[in-house]
Scaffold this active site. Structure first.
Site, mmCIF file in Angstrom:
data_model
loop_
_atom_site.group_PDB
_atom_site.id
_atom_site.type_symbol
_atom_site.label_atom_id
_atom_site.label_comp_id
_atom_site.label_asym_id
_atom_site.label_seq_id
_atom_site.Cartn_x
_atom_site.Cartn_y
_atom_site.Cartn_z
ATOM 1 N N LYS A 245 7.433 23.206 81.699
ATOM 2 C CA LYS A 245 8.886 23.036 81.644
ATOM 3 C C LYS A 245 9.429 23.159 83.059
ATOM 4 C CE LYS A 245 8.741 26.448 78.632
ATOM 5 N NZ LYS A 245 9.487 25.829 77.548
ATOM 6 N N ARG A 246 10.699 22.753 83.273
ATOM 7 C CA ARG A 246 11.292 22.937 84.588
ATOM 8 C C ARG A 246 11.121 24.394 85.015
ATOM 9 N NH1 ARG A 246 17.086 22.497 84.122
ATOM 10 N NH2 ARG A 246 16.754 22.845 81.909
ATOM 11 N N HIS B 32 24.057 20.801 76.445
ATOM 12 C CA HIS B 32 22.646 21.185 76.516
ATOM 13 C C HIS B 32 22.430 22.538 77.170
ATOM 14 C CE1 HIS B 32 20.978 17.150 75.489
ATOM 15 N NE2 HIS B 32 22.126 16.753 76.007
HETATM 16 C C1 26Q Z 1 24.417 20.669 86.772
HETATM 17 C C2 26Q Z 1 25.329 20.860 87.785
HETATM 18 C C3 26Q Z 1 25.052 20.424 89.047
HETATM 19 C C4 26Q Z 1 23.830 19.813 89.270
HETATM 20 C C5 26Q Z 1 22.926 19.628 88.259
HETATM 21 C C6 26Q Z 1 23.211 20.046 87.012
HETATM 22 C C7 26Q Z 1 22.236 19.887 85.933
HETATM 23 C C8 26Q Z 1 21.114 19.100 86.081
HETATM 24 C C9 26Q Z 1 20.192 18.972 85.062
HETATM 25 C C10 26Q Z 1 22.408 20.538 84.735
HETATM 26 C C11 26Q Z 1 21.487 20.400 83.725
HETATM 27 C C12 26Q Z 1 20.366 19.629 83.874
HETATM 28 C C13 26Q Z 1 19.350 19.497 82.853
HETATM 29 C C14 26Q Z 1 19.380 20.170 81.733
HETATM 30 C C15 26Q Z 1 18.336 20.114 80.712
HETATM 31 O O1 26Q Z 1 17.309 19.480 80.877
HETATM 32 N N1 26Q Z 1 18.581 20.794 79.597
HETATM 33 C C16 26Q Z 1 17.636 20.887 78.505
HETATM 34 O O2 26Q Z 1 17.996 19.941 77.531
HETATM 35 C C17 26Q Z 1 17.029 19.888 76.510
HETATM 36 C C18 26Q Z 1 17.419 18.770 75.568
HETATM 37 O O3 26Q Z 1 18.522 19.132 74.809
HETATM 38 C C19 26Q Z 1 16.928 21.222 75.788
HETATM 39 O O4 26Q Z 1 15.881 21.149 74.862
HETATM 40 C C20 26Q Z 1 16.654 22.340 76.771
HETATM 41 O O5 26Q Z 1 16.727 23.591 76.118
HETATM 42 C C21 26Q Z 1 17.660 22.287 77.909
HETATM 43 O O6 26Q Z 1 17.328 23.234 78.899
#
Ligand code: 26Q
Length: 757
Positions: free
Chosen positions: A494-495, A314
C-alpha cells in the site's frame, strides 16, 4: 477475416515478417494493433443518462491481457502464439504499465471502469495524461530515489481523437488535446472510453530526478501526477492541473450532450458526474460558468449541476482534504472566483455554521464543501467510513442534508484480481463449483461446501505453494533476491503512510530479529514483504522506507537469522507487481490506525486469493471480519471510537506516545533504531529522526497497538503450522470474497446514485 488472418496481415504490413520470425516485442506491437482495432470498433453502450467518472488518477495496470480477456480472444491468441513457438506471457512482459495513478483511489477508478463496461453501462472516465507518471522508484543506499516514469511509447493504447478544447487560464490559455483509451466490456460487444486530456506541446522529462521548473505550466501541466506541493509554485501547478482537467471535461460533456440532441437545460436528465475525491471539485463552478454562458440563469445552472454531480469521499485525514487559497483560484481561473463567492454566499444562507462554509475566514476554499452543498450525493467507501463521516467528520453536513449521504463499500474487479492474475486458483474454483461465479461472484460462497474436503484443501495449499515459487522466481530475476517459498509470506502492500503503520510491521521484524539472536526461533520461518512508494516530499515516510531497507540488509547479511526471518521491499511496486505477489500471499497486513483507512482495497484482493487478514477494525476490514467470522481473520487493536476519543482535545484523553514507549518490550524495539547494528548500515540522521518521532510524537499511534499486534501475529504464525486448519481459513476467505466484486459496487452506484437507465 478471422483472427489469425488479421494478425498475420498486421505482422506482414508492419514488419514484413512471417509470425515465426517475430520477436516478443514485434508480437506485442502487433497484438496492440489488433486489440486496439477490435476495441475501437465497438460501439458505446446505450443509456438515457451517461456517467462521467472524474478522477485525478486511473491506475490501470497493463491492458493487453485485460483487453484480450474482455474481447474473448485470449485463449485463441495464446494457442496461435504457441503454434508459432511463442508464449503469450513473455509477449505481455513487453507492455509498459501506464503510470497514471498512485494508490487505492486510482486503482478503484480503474476497477470501476472495468465493471461499468462489463455491466454494459454507459460511462466514461475523465482524467489527465501524465507523461512521467507518479515517479519510478529505485533504491540506492537503502533509500528511495525518484526518477521520471515515461510510459508512453510510440505504440500505445492511446487513441488520438482529433478533439480538443481551449482552457482559459488567468492571462493565457491552453489547448486541451483529448486522447482516449478504449475500455471493452467483458460480457458484451460494447466499449466505453477513458478520456485523458493532455497539453499540446508536452515538455521533455527532467534530466535528473523529478525536479523541473514548476512555473513552466504550458509544458509541464501533464508531466507528473501530484507534483511536489511543498512550495507555492507546486501548489499552483496542481490547481492548474485540476482546472485543466475539469474545464476540458465539462466542455466535452456539453459537446456530447448537444450531439445527443439535448439542450443545456436537460443536462441533469442525461448526465451524471461522479467526483472522485476533491481533485475534480472545480467541475461544479466550471459547469455553472459554462451553463450560464449558454443562457441559463444562475438559479437554473445551479439546479442542473446540483442534480448532476455526486461526490465520493476517500479520506478523513485533515491534510488530505483539499483547501485552496481563493487567490490561487483567482490567479489560475479568475472566471471561477465570482461563482465560488456566489456559491459560498448561498451556502451561508442555508447555514451560518462556519463548519459548512465554502470560503473560510482565512480565505481558503474548502473543496469538499462545494461538492456537498452543490451535489446530490455524498458517499463513503466502506460502512465504517460512512458512519464516521456522518457522525464525526461531516456531521454538520449530515445534519443539514441527511438524504445525500450513502455508503458504497468498495470492490475490486475479480476479472483482473483473480481470473487473470491467478489462473491456477481460478481453475481450482471452476473445478469445484463450475464457472458461473465469474459472472456472479456471490456464488463463490458455494465453496463453503468444500470445508471438509481434504482433497480440495490440499489442492488449495498446492496452488498457493506454486504461486509462491513463481513469485520467488520473478523476484530473483528482477531484484536478485532469493526467498524461501516454504516460509510464510507476510505481505503489506500500500502507499507508504504513517497512518497505515508500516512502522509497526518493522518493529515486529525487530522483535523477531532480537528473539532469534537470543536463540528463540519462531514456529515457522517468516518472510515479510513490503511494497510501497513514499510521496517524494513526505520525509517521515521516506525514513520508514529507509528503516525497512536497513532491516532487509541487516538480516540478509546475518546467516543465523536469515533462515528464519527475511524482509524484502519490492522496488517500484505497481499494479504488475501486485498481480504477481497477491496470489502468493499468506498473510494480508491491514494494520491502519482504526478510523483512518477509509476502506482499503488490497485487503479485498488478498482475501480473494486466499490470504488471511491480520488487521485492525478499520475500513472494509470490519466487513471482511463480519463475513468470514472470527476464526478466519486475526484482528487486534483499539477500535475507531477509542481512537477518535484519543485525538479529542476536549475529552482530555490525548494519546501520549511516551506512556507506551516506556514499557520494557516497546522501548527496546524502538531504541533498536539507534543500535550499532542498524547505524552500521543506515543513515544516523534519518534513523534518529524516525526514533524521535515515534518516541515523542507518534501521531498515528503505532505504539498504541504494538504489543497486541506482535502477539496476534505470533498466534497467526503458530496457527499456520496446522496446514489443514489454515487451508480452511483460506477457503472461507475466498468463498466470502464475492461481496467485494466491484460489479456489486457499481450496481449499487447505478441503482442508488447514477440511474443510467
Ligand atoms: C490531497 C491534497 C493535496 C495533494 C494530494 C492529495 C491527495 C492525493 C492522493 C489526497 C488523497 C490521495 C489518495 C487517496 C487514496 O488513495 N485514498 C484511498 O482510496 C481508496 C479507495 O477508496 C481507499 O480504499 C483507501 O482506504 C484510501 O486511502
Amino acid at each position: 477475416m478471422d483472427l489469425k488472418e488479421e494478425l498475420v496481415q498486421i505482422i506482414r504490413e508492419r514488419f514484413d515478417l512471417a509470425p515465426e520470425q517475430c520477436g516478443d516485442r514485434q508480437l506485442y506491437e502487433a497484438l496492440l494493433i489488433l486489440t486496439g482495432r477490435q476495441t475501437a470498433r465497438r460501439p458505446a453502450p446505450e443509456g438515457e443518462r451517461k456517467l462521467y467518472y472524474f478522477s485525478a488518477e486511473f491506475l490501470m495496470g497493463k491492458l493487453l491481457d485485460n483487453n484480450l480477456l474482455a474481447l474473448g480472444i485470449r485463449e485463441q491468441v495464446r494457442e496461435l502464439l504457441a503454434c508459432w513457438g511463442r508464449n503469450l506471457d513473455a509477449v505481455e512482459e513487453q507492455e509498459p504499465e501506464p503510470s497514471l495513478g498512485n494508490g487505492g483511489l486510482g486503482r478503484l477508478a480503474a476497477c470501476f471502469l472495468d465493471s461499468i463496461a462489463a455491466l454494459g453501462l454507459k460511462g466514461d472516465g475523465v482524467g489527465l495524461n501524465y507523461h512521467y507518471g507518479l515517479f519510478h522508484q529505485r533504491f540506492a543506499d537503502n533509500k528511495q530515489r525518484e526518477t521520471p516514469d515515461p510510459w508512453i511509447e510510440p505504440e500505445s493504447w492511446l487513441i488520438p481523437t482529433g478533439t480538443s478544447f481551449t482552457v482559459p487560464f488567468g492571462g493565457f490559455e491552453l489547448r486541451a488535446v483529448l486522447w482516449d483509451m478504449a475500455i471493452p466490456g467483458a460480457y458484451n460487444d460494447r466499449a466505453n472510453r477513458l478520456h485523458l486530456f493532455d497539453v499540446e506541446d508536452p515538455a521533455p522529462a527532467p534530466e535528473t530526478g523529478i525536479d523541473f521548473d514548476k512555473t513552466a505550466v504550458a509544458g509541464h501541466l501533464t508531466s507528473f501526477l501530484y507534483p511536489d506541493d511543498s512550495d507555492d509554485a507546486g501548489r499552483l501547478l496542481r490547481v492548474y492541473q485540476q482546472y485543466f482537467m475539469v474545464s476540458a471535461g465539462a466542455q466535452l460533456i456539453l459537446k456530447e450532450l448537444e450531439e445527443r440532441g439535448y439542450g443545456p437545460r436537460e443536462l441533469a436528465d442525461h448526465v451524471a458526474i461522479q467526483i472522485n475525491d476533491t481533485h475534480p471539485s472545480m467541475v461544479i463552478p466550471e459547469l455553472i460558468r459554462l451553463l450560464t454562458g449558454k443562457g441559463l440563469s444562475m438559479d437554473e445552472a445551479i439546479d442542473q449541476v446540483r442534480r448532476t454531480c455526486a461526490y465520493t469521499n476517500h479520506t478523513i485525514l485533515a491534510e488530505a482534504l483539499e483547501k485552496w487559497p481563493l487567490h490561487f483560484i483567482q490567479r489560475v481561473a479568475p472566471q471561477l472566483e465570482p461563482i465560488i463567492r456566489e456559491l459560498d454566499r448561498r451556502a451561508k444562507e442555508v447555514s451560518s455554521d462556519p463548519a459548512v462554509a465554502i470560503l473560510d475566514e482565512r480565505g481558503l476554499v474548502h473543496m469538499a464543501h462545494i461538492d456537498i452543498h452543490y451535489g446530490y450525493s455524498v458517499n463513503g467507501v466502506a460502512a465504517l467510513h460512512t458512519e464516521i463521516l456522518k457522525k464525526a467528520e461531516l456531521k454538520p453536513f449530515y445534519d443539514l442534508y441527511p438524504e445525500k449521504f450513502n455508503n458504497k463499500t468498495n470492490g475490486v474487479t475479480l476479472r483482473r484480481w483473480l481470473e487473470a492474475c491467478n489462473p491456477d486458483l481460478t481453475a481450482l474454483i471452476d473445478q469445484c463449483i463450475n464457472t458461473r461465479w465469474r459472472r456472479d461472484p456471490g456464488r463463490l460462497v458455494s465453496l463453503m461446501e468444500y470445508m471438509d474436503n481434504d482433497h480440495v484443501l490440499s489442492q488449495l495449499v498446492a496452488v498457493k505453494q506454486s504461486a509462491k515459487e513463481r513469485f520467488c522466481r520473478e523476484l530473483r530475476e528482477a531484484q536478485g533476491v532469493e526467498l524461501d517459498p516454504n516460509s510464510i509470506f507476510d505481505v503489506q502492500i500500500k502507499r507508504l503512510h504513517e497512518y497505515k503503520r508500516q512502522q509497526m510491521n518493522a518493529l515486529y521484524v525487530i522483535q523477531k530479529y532480537l528473539e532469534i539472536k537470543e536463540g528463540r526461533l519462531p514456529e515457522y520461518p517468516v518472510t515479510v514483504i513490503f511494497g510501497a512508494k513514499a510521496a517524494p516530499a513526505y520525509v517521515m515516510a521516506k525514513h520508514i522506507i529507509h528503516l525497512i531497507l536497513c532491516l532487509q540488509k541487516l538480516i540478509e547479511n546475518d546467516p543465523a537469522v536469515r533462515p528464519w526471518l527475511r524482509v524484502v521491499m519490492i522496488e517500484n511496486y505497481n499494479v504488475t507487481w501486485a498481480e504477481r505477489l497477491i496470489p502468493a500471499a499468506d498473510i494480508s497486513e491491514q494494520i491502519s490506525l482504526a478510523s483512518k483507512e477509509a476502506s482499503g482495497t488490497g485487503n479485498m484482493k488478498l482475501m480473494a486469493n486466499g490470504a488471511v487478514t491480520l488487521g485492525t477494525m478499520d475500513g472494509a476490514n470490519v466487513e471482511i471480519a463480519e463475513l468470514v467470522g472470527p476464526g478466519n481473520i486475526y484482528t487486534f487493536g483499539a477500535h475507531s471510537d477509542r481512537v477518535i476519543h484519543l485525538y479529542d482535545d476536549k475529552g482530555g484523553a490525548r494519546y501520549r506516545s511516551l506512556d507506551y514507549y516506556h514499557t520494557p518490550r516497546v522501548e527496546r524495539l524502538v531504541d533498536f533504531l539507534l543500535s550499532p547494528e542498524l547505524l552500521a548500515i543506515g543513515d544516523a540522521a534519518a534513523l534518529a529522526a524516525l526514533w524521535r518521532d515515534i518516541k515523542g510524537k507518534d501521531w498515528f499511534m503505532a505504539l498504541l497497538d504494538l504489543e497486541e499486534y506482535i502477539s496476534v501475529k505470533d498466534l497467526a504464525v503458530r496457527q499456520y503450522g496446522d496446514r489443514k486448519a489454515w487451508a480452511r481459513k483460506m477457503l472461507v476467505n475466498i468463498a466470502k470474497s464475492g461481496y467485494f466484486s466491484s460489479d456489486r459496487t457499481i450496481r449499487q452506484y447505478n441503482e442508488e446514485i447514477w440511474h443510467l437507465g
